[in-house]
Scaffold this active site. Structure first.
Site, PDB file in Angstrom:
ATOM      1  N   HIS A   1      14.523  11.114  22.823  1.00 18.01           N
ATOM      2  CA  HIS A   1      13.147  10.737  23.153  1.00 18.01           C
ATOM      3  C   HIS A   1      13.195   9.280  23.595  1.00 18.01           C
ATOM      4  O   HIS A   1      13.824   8.447  22.934  1.00 18.01           O
ATOM      5  CB  HIS A   1      12.242  10.895  21.933  1.00 18.01           C
ATOM      6  CG  HIS A   1      10.899  10.230  22.084  1.00 18.01           C
ATOM      7  ND1 HIS A   1       9.904  10.753  22.876  1.00 18.01           N
ATOM      8  CD2 HIS A   1      10.406   9.082  21.551  1.00 18.01           C
ATOM      9  CE1 HIS A   1       8.839   9.960  22.818  1.00 18.01           C
ATOM     10  NE2 HIS A   1       9.118   8.942  22.025  1.00 18.01           N
TER      11      HIS A   1
ATOM     12  N   CYS B   1       9.060  13.272  27.855  1.00 16.46           N
ATOM     13  CA  CYS B   1       9.014  11.813  27.838  1.00 16.46           C
ATOM     14  C   CYS B   1      10.060  11.188  28.754  1.00 16.46           C
ATOM     15  O   CYS B   1       9.835  10.109  29.324  1.00 16.46           O
ATOM     16  CB  CYS B   1       9.221  11.312  26.409  1.00 16.46           C
ATOM     17  SG  CYS B   1      10.774  11.897  25.671  1.00 16.46           S
TER      18      CYS B   1
END
Length: 670
Positions: free
Chosen positions: A33, A101
C-alpha cells in the site's frame, strides 16, 4: 517547491514474505500500500482521495520511505490536480487488484516529479495473479469489491470520518495544520500494515481449500481429474492521468492498447466504452500475464489532453496500439467489430500462440493434473517394533518413546485437532531432533520405519505447512531474546541426502524397502500443496530439488519393477505440477531437460505397460507448452530418436489409451 516521498506499507504484516513461496511458487515480499507525502501531508487513495499528517494513518509508520525527487509545482496547482482526479478515484471504483492506491500514487508521483514508482510495487498484481494461488483467489477478491456499498468493501486504509483524516480537496491546504494537530492527539498507531479482515479471511479460506484439495488425489495409477482454476488476469483496464505514468506503462509492457476518450461530451465514446471494457477483460485473462495492458485516457482528467496532443489525437474515441513502446497502429471511431478484430490481430502479432496451442492434442489435453499420493496407512505397532529392534542397545529409547507417545497418535488423528499450533510446532521440532539422532545410529537399510512415519506426516496439512515454513529459502528462527538465526537442519533434507548418497554408493543394490519408502516420501512431497512449489519451482529449495531429481532419475531405470513404478509416479507428480502452474505456457524450470532425457530412455526400456503409461503421461505433461520446447526440448527429442522409439513402442502396447498417448506424443510433440 516541496520534497516528494513515497510511503510504502505492507498490508500483510510480513505474511506475504513468509508464506508466498509456499503458496504461489514465487517470492513476494509484501502486499504493498503506498501514499505520497508532499507539503507536510500524506495523500492516498482508499475511501476516495484522502489526506493526513505523514505516518498518522492506521497503517502506522511506513515500512519503506522512498525519495522520488522535488516538485516545482506549487501547492495550489497540486490541489487543483487532486480535485480533477476525485471523480476518477472514488470509493466505488476501488479494487484491490484492478484500481488501487498504487495506481493513484503512480499518477500523482508522475505529475509532481516526472518519476515513476518502483516496478516491484506497480508490478505486484500481475506477479500475484500469474500464479495458480492468485488465480484461485481472484474470484473471492472480485466478490469483495462487487458489494454495492463502498463502506462495506475491504478497502485498505481509514475512512474520511477517522480523526486526523480528511478528503483531499482544494481546501485541504488550509486544514493541513489542523489535521496534523488532530492526528498528534491520537494513540500511537499499530505496526505497519494492518491487514484487512475480509481479505485475511478470504486468504485463510483459500489456504484451507488448498489443503482439503489433497483429499482428492488418488493413491495409485494416474491421478484423477479436478477442476481447473480460473485463468489469471492482470488489471483489465487502467485509467491513466499522468504523462509519466503513461510512459512507464509503455516502457514496461510489450503490448499496450489505449483508448483516448472524452466520455462527458462524446456520445460515440460512451457507446464504445463498455465494449472496450469487455474486450480488455476478456483478453487480459490470456495476455495480461504476458505483459499486455489496456489503458484508458480521459482527456478531461489530469494530463489527458497533453497525452492526446503528444500522440496526435484530434478526435475521440481514438485507439492507439503500442508494440514495445512504439506506436504500431491506430483506429478511429466506435466500430465494435473492427475494434474486436484489431485487438485480436494485434495481440497475436505481439504474443504468437505457443505452437502446441495450434495442435489438436485430445489425449494429452485430457490428462488429469491431480497428484498421486502414497496414502497407505502403516501398521504402527509393527513399524515401531522394527524401529525398537534396530535401535536396541543404542541409547535411543527416549526417542522411540517420544514417537510412540506423541507422533503416532498425531498421525492417527487422535490428537491433531486438540493440539494448538504452538504445541504442534514444538512437537515437530522435537521430532526433527529425534529423527537426526535416530538416523545417525542406523544403517540405511534400517531407516525405513522412521522415513515411513514422515511419509504419513507429509499428508497432514498442518504438519506439511510447518515443514514448508522451515524449508523456505533463508528461513530463520527467532525468539524474543535473540536476533534471527538459521534454523537447524530439517529431517526431509537429511533423509534425501542419505538416500542420494546410498544410491550413489550402492546403485541397484540399494536396499529395496529403504528405496521404496524414500520414493513414496518424495511422492507425497510433490503431492503437497504446501511443499510442491518449494521443491519444484525455479525459486524453490535448490538442495532438495537437486536431491529429488537425482533420486528420481536413478530410480527410473532400476531393475525392480515396483521401484520403477514408484519413480514413475513421482515423474507424474512433477509433470502434473507444471500443468497446474501453467498460464498460457509453462514456467521455466532447471530440471526439464534432465528429466525429459531420463523419461525417454526409461520409456524405451520399460516392459510393464502400466509403468509405461505413467512415464508417457509424465513426459507429455512436462513438455506440453514448455517455454523451452522449440529452442531446447524438441532438438533434444530429435537427438534421442524419441519419435521413432515412441511409434515403435506404440505398436506393441495392448491398452488403447497407452497406445494413443504414445502415438500423439510421437506424432505431435516430437
Amino acid at each position: 517547491m516541496s520534497k516528494v516521498q513515497l510511503y510504502v506499507y505492507d498490508l500483510s504484516r510480513g505474511l506475504a514474505k513468509q508464506m508466498s513461496l509456499m503458496l504461489t511458487g514465487k517470492q513476494i515480499d509484501g502486499i504493498w500500500h503506498t501514499s505520497v507525502v508532499a507539503w507536510g501531508r500524506e495523500v492516498f487513495y482508499g475511501q476516495g482521495i484522502l489526506t493526513s499528517s505523514p505516518g498518522a494513518t492506521h497503517h502506522g509508520p511506513p515500512l519503506h520511505v522512498i525519495d522520488v525527487g522535488e516538485t516545482h509545482i506549487d501547492e495550489e496547482t497540486f490541489d487543483e490536480y487532486l480535485s480533477s482526479l476525485k471523480e476518477m478515484y472514488t470509493p466505488s471504483k476501488y479494487h484491490l487488484i484492478e484500481f488501487n492506491c498504487n495506481h493513484f500514487t503512480a499518477d500523482v508521483v508522475g505529475f509532481l516529479t516526472g518519476q515513476e514508482i518502483p516496478q516491484w510495487i506497480s508490478g505486484l498484481p500481475a506477479e500475484f495473479l500469474s500464479t495458480p494461488f492468485g488465480q484461485a483467489m481472484r474470484p473471492q477478491i472480485d466478490a469483495m469489491f462487487r458489494q454495492t456499498a463502498p463502506s462495506e468493501r475491504p478497502i485498505p486504509g481509514p475512512s474520511p470520518s477517522q480523526p486526523g483524516i480528511s478528503p483531499a480537496t482544494a481546501s485541504s491546504t488550509a486544514s493541513a495544520s489542523s489535521t496534523a494537530s488532530a492526528s498528534s492527539s491520537q494513540p500511537t498507531p499499530p505496526a505497519s500494515g494492518s491487514a484487512t479482515p475480509a481479505l485475511a479471511s478470504a486468504l485463510l479460506n483459500s489456504v484451507a481449500a488448498r489443503a482439503q484439495a489433497q483429499a482428492h488425489g488418488s493413491s495409485n495409477g494416474l491421478p484423477t481429474p479436478r477442476s481447473t482454476p480460473p485463468n489469471a488476469e492482470t488489471s483489465p483496464l487502467s485509467l491513466v492521468s499522468s504523462v509519466t505514468h503513461f510512459h512507464s506503462i509503455l516502457r514496461d509492457h510489450p503490448a499496450v492498447i489505449v483508448n483516448f476518450t472524452n466520455t462527458p461530451t462524446c456520445p460515440p465514446c460512451r457507446t464504445i466504452k463498455p465494449v472496450y471494457e469487455t474486450i480488455s477483460s476478456m483478453h487480459a485473462a490470456t495476455y495480461g500475464a504476458k505483459g499486455a495492458r489496456f489503458v484508458e485516457v480521459e482527456l478531461s482528467i489530469g494530463e489527458g489532453r497533453e497525452l492526446a496532443q503528444q500522440y496526435g489525437v484530434h478526435a475521440t474515441p481514438t485507439f492507439i496500439f503500442f508494440k514495445n513502446g512504439k506506436k504500431a497502429e491506430e483506429m478511429k471511431g466506435a466500430s465494435k467489430k473492427e475494434l474486436e478484430n484489431r485487438v485480436e490481430t494485434f495481440l497475436e502479432d505481439v504474443f504468437p500462440t505457443h505452437i502446441h496451442r495450434k495442435m489438436f492434442l485430445p489425449t494429452i489435453e485430457k490428462l488429469p493434473f491431480n497428484p498421486i499420493t502414497a496414502s497407505g496407512v502403516p501398521n504402527y505397532t509393527a513399524l515401531i517394533g522394527k524401529l525398537e529392534g534396530f535401535l536396541s542397545g543404542k541409547g535411543r529409547d527416549a526417542d522411540v518413546a517420544f514417537i510412540k507417545e506423541s507422533i503416532v497418535p498425531l498421525l492417527q488423528d487422535q490428537s491433531e485437532v486438540k493440539v494448538t499450533d504452538t504445541e504442534l510446532k514444538e512437537v515437530l521440532e522435537n521430532w526433527i531432533k529425534g529423527t537426526h539422532s535416530i538416523l545417525e545410529n542406523l544403517k540405511a537399510e534400517e531407516t525405513f520405519p522412521i522415513i515411513d512415519l514422515w511419509r504419513v506426516a507429509i499428508l497432514k496439512p498442518r504438519i506439511s505447512a510447518l515443514i514448508a515454513l522451515r524449508l523456505r529459502p533463508n528461513a530463520t528462527s527467532t525468539s524474543s531474546s535473540t536476533t534471527p538465526t538459521p534454523i537447524s537442519p530439517d529431517a526431509i533434507t537429511t533423509i534425501l541426502s542419505l538416500a542420494s548418497n546410498t544410491l550413489t554408493a550402492s546403485g541397484s543394490n540399494t536396499p529395496k524397502p529403504f528405496l521404496l519408502t524414500v520414493l513414496r516420501l518424495i511422492t507425497n512431497l510433490l503431492a503437497s500443496d504446501e511443499l510442491d512449489n518449494l521443491i519444484l519451482s525455479q525459486q524453490g529449495h535448490v538442495e532438495i530439488q537437486e536431491k529429488v531429481v537425482g533420486i528420481l532419475v536413478d530410480s527410473l531405470l532400476h531393475p525392480d519393477q515396483s521401484v520403477r513404478s514408484a519413480a514413475a509416479g513421482i515423474a507424474v507428480n512433477a509433470g502434473a505440477w507444471r500443468q497446474r502452474n501453467k498460464k498460457e505456457e509453462l514456467d521455466d524450470v532447471n530440471w526439464e531437460i534432465e528429466l525429459v532425457s531420463a523419461l525417454v530412455e526409461s520409456i524405451g526400456k520399460e516392459t510393464d505397460e502400466d509403468v509405461s503409461h505413467r512415464l508417457l503421461a509424465a513426459l507429455a505433461m512436462i513438455i506440453y507448452l514448455s517455454p523451452k520446447y522449440e529452442s531446447d526440448t524438441q532438438p533434444l527429442l530429435e537427438v534421442l530418436g524419441a519419435k521413432e522409439m515412441l511409434f515403435g513402442r506404440a505398436r506393441i502396447y495392448k491398452k488403447k489409451e497407452v497406445k494413443k498417448l504414445a502415438e500423439e506424443i510421437a506424432g505431435k510433440l516430437c
